[in-house]
Write a protein that holds these residues in place. Sequence first.
Motif, PDB file in Angstrom:
ATOM      1  N   ARG A  99       5.547  -5.341   5.874  1.00 55.48           N
ATOM      2  CA  ARG A  99       6.538  -6.276   5.341  1.00 55.48           C
ATOM      3  C   ARG A  99       6.303  -6.526   3.854  1.00 55.48           C
ATOM      4  N   THR A 100       5.035  -6.635   3.456  1.00 55.36           N
ATOM      5  CA  THR A 100       4.747  -6.971   2.054  1.00 55.36           C
ATOM      6  C   THR A 100       3.795  -5.960   1.388  1.00 55.36           C
ATOM      7  N   GLY A 101       3.684  -4.771   1.976  1.00 53.24           N
ATOM      8  CA  GLY A 101       3.031  -3.676   1.258  1.00 53.24           C
ATOM      9  C   GLY A 101       1.617  -3.322   1.664  1.00 53.24           C
ATOM     10  N   ALA A 102       0.889  -4.230   2.347  1.00 52.73           N
ATOM     11  CA  ALA A 102      -0.512  -3.938   2.654  1.00 52.73           C
ATOM     12  C   ALA A 102      -0.639  -2.786   3.661  1.00 52.73           C
ATOM     13  N   ALA A 103       0.050  -2.899   4.782  1.00 51.98           N
ATOM     14  CA  ALA A 103      -0.064  -1.852   5.805  1.00 51.98           C
ATOM     15  C   ALA A 103       0.490  -0.523   5.286  1.00 51.98           C
ATOM     16  N   ARG A 104       1.473  -0.609   4.395  1.00 49.68           N
ATOM     17  CA  ARG A 104       1.998   0.629   3.802  1.00 49.68           C
ATOM     18  C   ARG A 104       0.909   1.318   2.980  1.00 49.68           C
ATOM     19  N   ALA A 105       0.212   0.547   2.156  1.00 48.47           N
ATOM     20  CA  ALA A 105      -0.874   1.113   1.346  1.00 48.47           C
ATOM     21  C   ALA A 105      -1.970   1.678   2.248  1.00 48.47           C
ATOM     22  N   MET A 106      -2.244   0.996   3.344  1.00 51.84           N
ATOM     23  CA  MET A 106      -3.270   1.478   4.273  1.00 51.84           C
ATOM     24  C   MET A 106      -2.829   2.788   4.922  1.00 51.84           C
ATOM     25  N   ALA A 107      -1.561   2.858   5.318  1.00 53.97           N
ATOM     26  CA  ALA A 107      -1.051   4.086   5.941  1.00 53.97           C
ATOM     27  C   ALA A 107      -1.124   5.258   4.959  1.00 53.97           C
ATOM     28  N   LEU A 108      -0.780   4.995   3.700  1.00 52.69           N
ATOM     29  CA  LEU A 108      -0.843   6.053   2.690  1.00 52.69           C
ATOM     30  C   LEU A 108      -2.279   6.536   2.499  1.00 52.69           C
ATOM     31  N   ALA A 109      -3.228   5.609   2.519  1.00 54.01           N
ATOM     32  CA  ALA A 109      -4.637   5.995   2.345  1.00 54.01           C
ATOM     33  C   ALA A 109      -5.127   6.796   3.555  1.00 54.01           C
ATOM     34  N   ILE A 110      -4.689   6.405   4.733  1.00 51.84           N
ATOM     35  CA  ILE A 110      -5.067   7.165   5.937  1.00 51.84           C
ATOM     36  C   ILE A 110      -4.511   8.587   5.840  1.00 51.84           C
ATOM     37  N   ALA A 111      -3.261   8.689   5.388  1.00 51.73           N
ATOM     38  CA  ALA A 111      -2.638  10.011   5.248  1.00 51.73           C
ATOM     39  C   ALA A 111      -3.356  10.846   4.187  1.00 51.73           C
ATOM     40  N   GLU A 112      -3.785  10.186   3.124  1.00 54.68           N
ATOM     41  CA  GLU A 112      -4.519  10.907   2.083  1.00 54.68           C
ATOM     42  C   GLU A 112      -5.815  11.489   2.667  1.00 54.68           C
ATOM     43  N   GLY A 113      -6.489  10.694   3.478  1.00 53.41           N
ATOM     44  CA  GLY A 113      -7.722  11.174   4.100  1.00 53.41           C
ATOM     45  C   GLY A 113      -7.466  12.285   5.105  1.00 53.41           C
ATOM     46  N   ALA A 114      -6.405  12.149   5.859  1.00 53.61           N
ATOM     47  CA  ALA A 114      -6.132  13.116   6.929  1.00 53.61           C
ATOM     48  C   ALA A 114      -5.566  14.424   6.376  1.00 53.61           C
ATOM     49  N   GLY A 115      -4.937  14.353   5.223  1.00 52.64           N
ATOM     50  CA  GLY A 115      -4.437  15.569   4.579  1.00 52.64           C
ATOM     51  C   GLY A 115      -3.238  16.183   5.271  1.00 52.64           C
ATOM     52  N   ARG A 116      -3.134  17.505   5.167  1.00 46.01           N
ATOM     53  CA  ARG A 116      -1.910  18.182   5.603  1.00 46.01           C
ATOM     54  C   ARG A 116      -1.739  18.243   7.109  1.00 46.01           C
TER      55      ARG A 116
END
Length: 157
Positions: free
Chosen positions: A9-26
Amino acid sequence: MLAIIWHSRTGAARAMALAIAEGAGRASFLLPAAEAMPAILMGATGYVFVCPENLGSMSGQMKEMFDRCYYPLLGRVEGRPYATAIAAGSDGAGAQAQIERIVTGWRLKRVAPPLVVRLGAQTPQEILAEKTVSPVDLDSCCELGMAFAEGLALGIY
Ligand SMILES: Cc1cc2nc3c(=O)[nH]c(=O)nc-3n(C[C@H](O)[C@H](O)[C@H](O)COP(=O)(O)O)c2cc1C
């Protein structure tokens, strides 16, 4: 493929999801909860559920995703790996417990410890403000994604 299903809703979980995706890669893809349909979830081999706690529960859009997908997937995803990442003010336990209860029905297998990031917002103004997540917490998200994707790639789940 690892599906990172998220709502924010206010960006925190979005930032967390992006970081998880960065770690998980392709080997991963980001999937907004509102777009998560049963066929897409069926095509994934693992799941990370990322959302805020709102009023003691997972956020409404994340719950709507489970409501939409629960019965179409029931009995068809048993044993698949999952993890959770919750953005919260001071708690987060309610959202996490709800998700755990639901995916117990799907017979998913937890493969990473529960991750709860507490932002500490107290006043209505703070709670409604756009959030930034600390580098330390983003690192934890990134590590979760990395370890999950590695486990999937090695077939250890
Ligand atoms: C309507 C609303 C209800 C909330 N209820 C809770 C709550 O029950 N427990 C808690 O720890 N935080 C609560 N919060 C705080 C959020 O969980 C916290 O700010 C979180 O970081 C928001 O994540 P987001 O930026 O991804 O939306 C609430 C926030 C809102 C807007």
